[in-house]
Scaffold this motif. Structure first.
Motif, PDB file in Angstrom:
ATOM      1  N   LYS A  12       1.021  -0.935   0.439  1.00  0.00           N
ATOM      2  CA  LYS A  12      -0.109   0.144  -0.056  1.00  0.00           C
ATOM      3  C   LYS A  12       0.236   0.881  -0.270  1.00  0.00           C
ATOM      4  O   LYS A  12       0.905   2.579  -0.736  1.00  0.00           O
ATOM      5  N   THR A  13       2.425   1.349   0.567  1.00  0.00           N
ATOM      6  CA  THR A  13       3.161   2.083   1.096  1.00  0.00           C
ATOM      7  C   THR A  13       3.293   2.472  -0.423  1.00  0.00           C
ATOM      8  O   THR A  13       3.458   3.978  -1.163  1.00  0.00           O
ATOM      9  N   LEU A  14       4.266   1.533  -1.227  1.00  0.00           N
ATOM     10  CA  LEU A  14       4.615   1.685  -1.765  1.00  0.00           C
ATOM     11  C   LEU A  14       3.455   2.243  -3.206  1.00  0.00           C
ATOM     12  O   LEU A  14       3.888   3.024  -4.802  1.00  0.00           O
TER      13      LEU A  14
ATOM     14  N   LEU B  84       4.627   5.609  -5.498  1.00  0.00           N
ATOM     15  CA  LEU B  84       4.097   5.494  -7.194  1.00  0.00           C
ATOM     16  C   LEU B  84       3.526   6.583  -7.916  1.00  0.00           C
ATOM     17  O   LEU B  84       3.447   6.887  -8.893  1.00  0.00           O
ATOM     18  N   ASP B  85       2.336   6.560  -7.187  1.00  0.00           N
ATOM     19  CA  ASP B  85       0.762   6.633  -7.597  1.00  0.00           C
ATOM     20  C   ASP B  85       1.345   8.545  -7.615  1.00  0.00           C
ATOM     21  O   ASP B  85       1.364   9.753  -8.834  1.00  0.00           O
ATOM     22  N   GLU B  86       1.529   8.608  -6.728  1.00  0.00           N
ATOM     23  CA  GLU B  86       1.738  10.160  -6.499  1.00  0.00           C
ATOM     24  C   GLU B  86       3.397  10.412  -7.696  1.00  0.00           C
ATOM     25  O   GLU B  86       3.723  11.660  -8.289  1.00  0.00           O
ATOM     26  N   LEU B  87       4.209  10.306  -7.657  1.00  0.00           N
ATOM     27  CA  LEU B  87       5.741  10.234  -8.549  1.00  0.00           C
ATOM     28  C   LEU B  87       5.095  10.001  -9.871  1.00  0.00           C
ATOM     29  O   LEU B  87       5.522  10.559 -11.046  1.00  0.00           O
TER      30      LEU B  87
ATOM     31  N   CYS C 163       7.173  11.278 -13.009  1.00  0.00           N
ATOM     32  CA  CYS C 163       8.599  10.469 -12.660  1.00  0.00           C
ATOM     33  C   CYS C 163       8.449   9.251 -13.928  1.00  0.00           C
ATOM     34  O   CYS C 163       7.271   9.095 -14.578  1.00  0.00           O
ATOM     35  N   ASN C 164       9.255   8.752 -14.666  1.00  0.00           N
ATOM     36  CA  ASN C 164       8.594   7.737 -15.787  1.00  0.00           C
ATOM     37  C   ASN C 164       9.568   6.213 -15.340  1.00  0.00           C
ATOM     38  O   ASN C 164      10.573   5.929 -16.401  1.00  0.00           O
ATOM     39  N   ALA C 165      10.536   6.486 -14.373  1.00  0.00           N
ATOM     40  CA  ALA C 165      11.764   5.549 -13.834  1.00  0.00           C
ATOM     41  C   ALA C 165      11.840   5.351 -12.402  1.00  0.00           C
ATOM     42  O   ALA C 165      12.088   6.756 -11.392  1.00  0.00           O
ATOM     43  N   ILE C 166      12.534   4.974 -11.514  1.00  0.00           N
ATOM     44  CA  ILE C 166      11.764   4.431 -10.310  1.00  0.00           C
ATOM     45  C   ILE C 166      13.326   3.192 -10.441  1.00  0.00           C
ATOM     46  O   ILE C 166      13.488   2.477 -11.379  1.00  0.00           O
ATOM     47  N   ILE C 167      14.370   3.408  -8.991  1.00  0.00           N
ATOM     48  CA  ILE C 167      15.417   3.406  -8.975  1.00  0.00           C
ATOM     49  C   ILE C 167      15.275   2.290  -7.688  1.00  0.00           C
ATOM     50  O   ILE C 167      15.595   3.513  -6.651  1.00  0.00           O
ATOM     51  N   PHE C 168      15.160   1.612  -7.407  1.00  0.00           N
ATOM     52  CA  PHE C 168      14.445   0.293  -6.261  1.00  0.00           C
ATOM     53  C   PHE C 168      15.853  -0.028  -5.460  1.00  0.00           C
ATOM     54  O   PHE C 168      16.306  -1.477  -6.056  1.00  0.00           O
TER      55      PHE C 168
ATOM     56  N   MET D 132       7.318  -4.953  -7.717  1.00  0.00           N
ATOM     57  CA  MET D 132       7.646  -3.583  -7.984  1.00  0.00           C
ATOM     58  C   MET D 132       7.724  -3.657  -9.802  1.00  0.00           C
ATOM     59  O   MET D 132       7.733  -3.021 -10.218  1.00  0.00           O
ATOM     60  N   ILE D 133       8.081  -4.572 -10.550  1.00  0.00           N
ATOM     61  CA  ILE D 133       8.763  -4.147 -12.135  1.00  0.00           C
ATOM     62  C   ILE D 133       6.926  -4.387 -12.375  1.00  0.00           C
ATOM     63  O   ILE D 133       6.953  -3.500 -13.809  1.00  0.00           O
ATOM     64  N   GLU D 134       6.423  -4.989 -11.810  1.00  0.00           N
ATOM     65  CA  GLU D 134       4.779  -4.820 -12.506  1.00  0.00           C
ATOM     66  C   GLU D 134       4.123  -3.915 -12.496  1.00  0.00           C
ATOM     67  O   GLU D 134       3.035  -3.410 -12.913  1.00  0.00           O
ATOM     68  N   GLN D 135       4.363  -3.479 -10.890  1.00  0.00           N
ATOM     69  CA  GLN D 135       4.057  -2.543 -11.237  1.00  0.00           C
ATOM     70  C   GLN D 135       4.646  -1.027 -11.472  1.00  0.00           C
ATOM     71  O   GLN D 135       3.289   0.129 -12.186  1.00  0.00           O
ATOM     72  N   CYS D 136       5.668  -0.826 -12.099  1.00  0.00           N
ATOM     73  CA  CYS D 136       6.416   0.210 -12.047  1.00  0.00           C
ATOM     74  C   CYS D 136       5.611   0.620 -14.129  1.00  0.00           C
ATOM     75  O   CYS D 136       5.289   1.119 -14.404  1.00  0.00           O
TER      76      CYS D 136
END
Length: 506
Positions: A59-61, A65-68, A73-78, A117-121
């Protein structure tokens, strides 16, 4: 403790004052480039997720991701490997302490954060770059290492330094092991990038020597200077890492985020006019060599200082990196909190975001930004996130090109048509033919133009969507409006196809 509280209160007051003046930091939206890397680091080593139940962490992530995504944002470095442990299912390393609170213990209910995270991004049309810390085997945080941790299995391949445990960069087996971990990630996960940060040899502590002199005496590799030898050890790893990644998946981007100062001018005439810790001399990281040898695809120097900093002026450093990092794509690591903490040197009623964005736009080799750190932008500290979504990152953009990996565009989309579905106009198309990784369409760009308007696809304000789908719901328009929609295809490296256009009457 009292000083920390007072400092925090002062910082909050400053941030509030700058937020009040947020309307001042705007720039023409048309100045936005069509291609830009807009990333954010999501780290775990600060303990923000430690012991958090699965559903709560998801839920936090999801919220972050929604806010970013709204911020542009177009990329997340996790961060997935903080200390030779894993935020994913691994047969090579134990589950991370920073995930479950006990190294080696699987999350309950079970899930795989990296895969999730891959799926969500990807659902949000964002890239996911897996961030690993290569050498750090244990942080200063007090906890017990799992029995299968590399430091327990091979203690002779590690050394301790000021409370840290690190894999010794001088030992070939350590380089091989890190690359084996990377191979495992790439083989099993559809990541878009592989990212390492600034921890090579440890950050120096006064009076504490790195305990590797015996290794140098036994096998100095022909080097007379231990500093040159250490740099060579890291060079060997970076070269091996890059080859490992691209041998397995040529399209996965290798990114390195070094400390923000390469060398001070007093140490090297080609250095920056700064006076701080140096990558080359203290961390034994020769970033410019890696750029010259093309052992990285993008570089993200951590320019966490403010404009006007006496020891490390942001203005000086962004110009220096623009002039010296020329073969890799250059993205700037930005400290969100520090940016809004300090006033603009030319306008003390506002903070430094506008001035820093202006520098980005002025310098031709600066092709993107990575936010340190994601939560600060999500929390909208100093109105930073609002400024991104309403101004600087208002329109979607393509990723910067990397022609050294692939510069051939895919074929254009086929069979473009418009259908009315439940009162909405939806544009459909068919994927172009392609059977190799470098010619398969993976995303599509949809542009909108008024009737009679030039079809200028270099203007990012005309982009209404960048999507993995082969359809796009069109925006509502007044009755009898006429528009022209353009669709292009993107491959894995975001090379763009020729256009296909479709006239639409509302």
């Amino acid at each position: 403790m009292r000083q920390d509280i007072q400092r925090y209160v002062r910082w909050m007051v400053l941030a509030l004052l700058f937020t009040i003046h947020s309307s001042l930091f705007t720039s023409p939206a048309g100045a936005q480039p069509k291609r830009e890397f807009r990333g954010a680091w999501i780290q775990c080593v600060n303990g923000q997720f430690k012991g958090m139940p699965t559903q709560q962490m998801q839920k936090t992530l999801s919220y972050q991701l929604d806010e970013l995504k709204k911020d542009g944002c177009n990329a997340i470095i996790f961060q997935v490997r903080p200390e030779c442990d894993a935020l994913y299912e691994s047969q090579l390393e134990p589950w991370s302490y920073y995930l479950t609170g006990q190294q080696g213990r699987a999350p309950q209910p079970y899930w795989d954060p990296l895969q999730w995270m891959i799926e969500q991004c990807h659902q949000r049309d964002m890239e996911l770059h897996a961030w690993i810390n290569p050498y750090r085997a244990k942080t200063k945080t007090a906890h017990t290492l799992a029995s299968n941790h590399v430091a327990n299995r091979y203690p002779e391949r590690c050394f301790d330094y000021d409370g840290l445990t690190l894999l010794n960069p001088a030992i070939k087996e350590n380089r091989d092991f890190i690359c084996e971990v990377v191979s495992d990630i790439l083989t099993r996960y559809d990541v878009d990038g592989l990212h390492i940060d600034d921890y090579f040899y440890p950050y120096p502590v006064a009076g504490v020597d790195i305990p590797d002199a015996a290794f140098f005496r036994v096998d100095n590799g022909g080097y007379n200077n231990i500093g040159d030898w250490r740099r060579h050890n890291v060079d060997l790893f970076v070269e091996q890492l890059y080859k490992t990644v691209h041998d397995i998946k040529p399209w996965v981007k290798v990114g390195i985020s070094p400390f923000g100062i390469y060398r001070n001018q007093k140490s090297d005439p080609k250095g920056s006019r700064t006076n701080g810790l140096q990558n080359y001399d203290q961390l034994y990281a020769d970033i410019l060599l890696w750029d010259e040898q093309e052992w990285m695809d993008y570089c993200v120097p951590q320019l966490y200082w403010e404009i006007g900093n006496k020891a490390a002026d942001y203005d000086e450093l962004i110009h220096w990196w623009n002039d010296h990092c020329t073969k890799s794509n250059l993205y700037i690591g930005e400290d969100v909190e520090r940016t809004v903490k300090y006033p603009d040197v030319n306008n003390p009623k506002r903070h430094q975001l506008a001035a820093k964005r202006a520098l980005h736009n002025q310098l031709p080799n600066v092709k993107g930004t990575v936010l340190w750190y994601a939560k600060a932008a999500v929390d909208n500290v100093g109105n930073y996130g609002t400024s991104l979504r309403n101004n600087y990152w208002k329109y979607p953009v393509l990723m910067p090109e990397m022609p050294w990996i692939d510069d051939d565009a895919p074929r254009k989309p086929r069979k473009v048509k418009v259908m009315d579905i439940e009162g909405k106009k939806v544009l459909f198309w068919t994927a172009p033919k392609g059977d190799k990784w470098y010619d398969v369409a993976t995303k599509y760009v949809v542009y909108r133009f008024d009737k009679g308007e030039d079809l200028n696809t270099d203007d990012p304000t005309k982009i209404i969507a960048i999507t993995r789908d082969t359809h796009c719901e069109l925006p509502d328009m007044p009755h009898k409006t006429r528009a022209v929609y353009v669709v292009t295809a993107l491959d894995r490296m975001q090379n763009e196809s020729d256009i296909v256009k479709k006239k639409v009457k509302y």
